[in-house]
Write a protein that holds these residues in place. Structure first.
Motif, PDB file in Angstrom:
ATOM      1  N   LYS A  60       1.999  -5.237   9.514  1.00 53.04           N
ATOM      2  CA  LYS A  60       1.937  -4.950   8.161  1.00 53.04           C
ATOM      3  C   LYS A  60       2.631  -6.420   7.112  1.00 53.04           C
ATOM      4  CE  LYS A  60       2.827  -1.740   4.279  1.00 53.04           C
ATOM      5  NZ  LYS A  60       3.768  -0.608   3.743  1.00 53.04           N
ATOM      6  N   ASP A  61       1.526  -6.851   6.135  1.00 57.70           N
ATOM      7  CA  ASP A  61       2.089  -7.901   5.342  1.00 57.70           C
ATOM      8  C   ASP A  61       2.302  -9.085   6.258  1.00 57.70           C
ATOM      9  OD1 ASP A  61       1.809  -6.222   3.276  1.00 57.70           O
ATOM     10  OD2 ASP A  61       3.893  -5.527   3.385  1.00 57.70           O
ATOM     11  N   PHE A  66      -3.130 -11.717   5.944  1.00 53.76           N
ATOM     12  CA  PHE A  66      -3.384 -12.450   4.789  1.00 53.76           C
ATOM     13  C   PHE A  66      -4.340 -13.565   4.623  1.00 53.76           C
ATOM     14  CE2 PHE A  66      -2.306 -15.540   1.466  1.00 53.76           C
ATOM     15  CZ  PHE A  66      -2.387 -14.904   0.529  1.00 53.76           C
TER      16      PHE A  66
END
Length: 202
Positions: A60-61, A66
């Motif tokens: 996640k993240d 991204f």
């Protein structure tokens, strides 16, 4: 001149991608958001001339998710993000070792996300072929330690050594993690014509 050099490199990589697109089966592109996979995804998208499917995986993240998202938006691909946890990665170590048949730590670490992403693609889509940016770091001297190369000659010899040994490490990883999930991987950076030209460049 540099213009001719870059033009030749572009044309050869373009040709390497196009050659591997001659098929009727559904395909996808692995997209980490790094330069290698982004170049391949961009060329596939340009040649195919309609939205392609791209896939990325990460915590996640994570930066990978991204940047892959940014590239996917830029090329207009139908993008899928597979978010995984540390536990999922740890739990898959034993299965991955069995699949890739090596205890090399770096290879195992790099194999886990590729195995999990291939597994996802196999279970959730009709895709049978996936494009990957494998091989570019070896061909182009993309690893961090290349900054400490004592000479151009040593730089070149190390690239050649890495390419020659690919079947021990990255090719073994990509082939076994992907084929173990019933898919086929295609790596345009390892096209023979592109490879021979790139390695002839000073």
């Amino acid at each position: 001149s540099e213009v001719i050099l870059f033009s030749n490199l572009y044309n050869l990589l373009y040709k390497a991608v196009k050659k591997r697109l001659g098929m009727e089966r559904e395909f996808g592109v692995l997209l980490s958001g790094g330069l290698d996979s982004s170049l391949i995804a961009s060329l596939v998208s340009r040649i195919w001339e309609k939205p392609i499917r791209t896939f990325s995986i990460g915590l996640k993240d994570s930066p990978d998710l991204f940047y892959a998202r940014k590239v996917a938006k830029f090329i207009g691909s139908e993008h899928t993000e597979v978010e995984i946890t540390e536990k999922e990665m740890l739990d898959s170590i034993e299965r991955v070792i069995y699949q890739i048949e090596t205890f090399d730590i770096t290879t195992i670490r790099a194999s886990i996300p590729m195995f999990l992403l291939s597994k996802y693609i196999s279970k959730n889509t009709n895709i049978k072929v996936i494009f990957s940016g494998e091989g570019s770091d070896e061909v182009a001297g993309g690893y961090l330690y290349f900054h400490k190369s004592p000479s151009e000659k040593e730089f070149h010899h190390e690239c050649c050594r890495l390419v020659k040994d690919l079947y021990y490490f990255d090719c073994l990883r990509s082939d076994k993690t992907v084929s173990g999930n019933g898919l086929e991987v295609r790596c345009p950076f390892l096209d023979k014509e592109f490879l021979e030209y790139y390695l002839s460049v000073p």
